[in-house]
Design an enzyme around this catalytic site. Structure first.
Site, short mmCIF file in Angstrom:
data_model
loop_
_atom_site.label_atom_id
_atom_site.label_comp_id
_atom_site.label_asym_id
_atom_site.label_seq_id
_atom_site.Cartn_x
_atom_site.Cartn_y
_atom_site.Cartn_z
N CYS A 79 0.84 -1.20 0.00
CA CYS A 79 0.00 0.00 0.00
C CYS A 79 0.88 1.26 0.00
O CYS A 79 1.62 1.49 -0.93
CB CYS A 79 -0.99 -0.03 1.16
SG CYS A 79 -2.35 1.16 0.97
N HIS A 187 -3.92 -4.68 -0.41
CA HIS A 187 -3.55 -5.28 0.88
C HIS A 187 -3.68 -6.80 0.80
O HIS A 187 -4.78 -7.34 0.94
CB HIS A 187 -4.48 -4.75 1.98
CG HIS A 187 -4.21 -3.36 2.39
ND1 HIS A 187 -3.27 -3.01 3.34
CD2 HIS A 187 -4.76 -2.20 1.96
CE1 HIS A 187 -3.26 -1.69 3.48
NE2 HIS A 187 -4.16 -1.18 2.65
N GLU A 189 -2.87 -8.89 2.99
CA GLU A 189 -3.29 -9.39 4.31
C GLU A 189 -4.78 -9.24 4.54
O GLU A 189 -5.33 -9.78 5.50
CB GLU A 189 -2.49 -8.70 5.42
CG GLU A 189 -2.93 -7.29 5.77
CD GLU A 189 -2.43 -6.23 4.80
OE1 GLU A 189 -2.66 -5.04 5.09
OE2 GLU A 189 -1.81 -6.58 3.77
#
Length: 205
Positions: A79, A187, A189
């Site tokens: 990011c 992202h 994650e």
């Protein structure tokens, strides 16, 4: 061991939890010596470019990151962490990045249609460049797999280094890489199993 670099900016808990879920050995740290001993580096980041860049330079970790990656150590920027890999950002001014990937970070507004919301928040599919080998960190992905984005700015003037794009009223850079330096605008994650597969592939570099 993978060092998730802590310089006061980033969703460190979410990242470390994701790596833990795939069995990776990670440490969240701002200690230069631990970073030097790590096999791979993660540069996270959320918020404003200027603030993040200033905090990174105030810790002296910018120099450590550049030194370690120059030795061939893999680095993944996520990011805002990806945006800082570029030469400069035009987010509320003009600010220098780490200069590890040629290109600039510019506002999405004025590039995408006015009826689309900024920031771009949500799931978008990845588009891989034609006539270019798929990135090693995408080896478990197929074109069109969706990732979760949250951003108002994107990297441009970097086509040679783009490893994927996404369509949001215009084709926007979703990831880029140069040698052992990788960056993803989305992202991983927060992108479910597909996102975890990117972290797994990075661990396997």
């Amino acid at each position: 061991m993978i060092a998730i670099i802590d310089y006061g900016v980033g969703n460190l808990y979410s990242l470390s939890s994701s790596f833990k879920s795939i069995g990776a050995d990670t440490v969240v740290t701002g200690d230069p010596e631990i970073i030097r001993k790590a096999e791979k580096l993660i540069l996270p980041g959320v918020g404003a470019f200027r603030d993040a860049a200033e905090k990174l330079r105030a810790t002296g970790l910018d120099k450590i990151i550049i030194e370690e990656t120059a030795k061939g150590k893999p680095l993944l920027g996520i990011c805002l962490g990806m945006q800082m890999l570029f030469e400069k950002s035009f987010e509320y001014g003009e600010y220098e990045g780490l200069g590890m990937i040629p290109g600039s970070v510019v506002p999405m507004k004025g590039v995408i249609p006015d009826d689309l919301k900024v920031p771009h928040i949500g799931w978008n599919g990845l588009i891989f460049p034609e006539n270019k080998e798929k990135s090693k960190i995408f080896k478990y992905l197929n074109e069109g797999d969706h990732m979760y984005f949250v951003h108002s700015y994107f990297a441009t003037d970097c086509d040679e280094y783009v490893s994927s794009k996404t369509e949001y009223g215009a084709l926007l850079t979703a990831s880029a890489e140069k040698g052992n330096v990788f960056g993803v605008q989305f992202h991983p994650e927060k992108s479910g199993e597909k996102g975890l597969s990117i972290l797994r592939a990075f661990c396997e570099l």
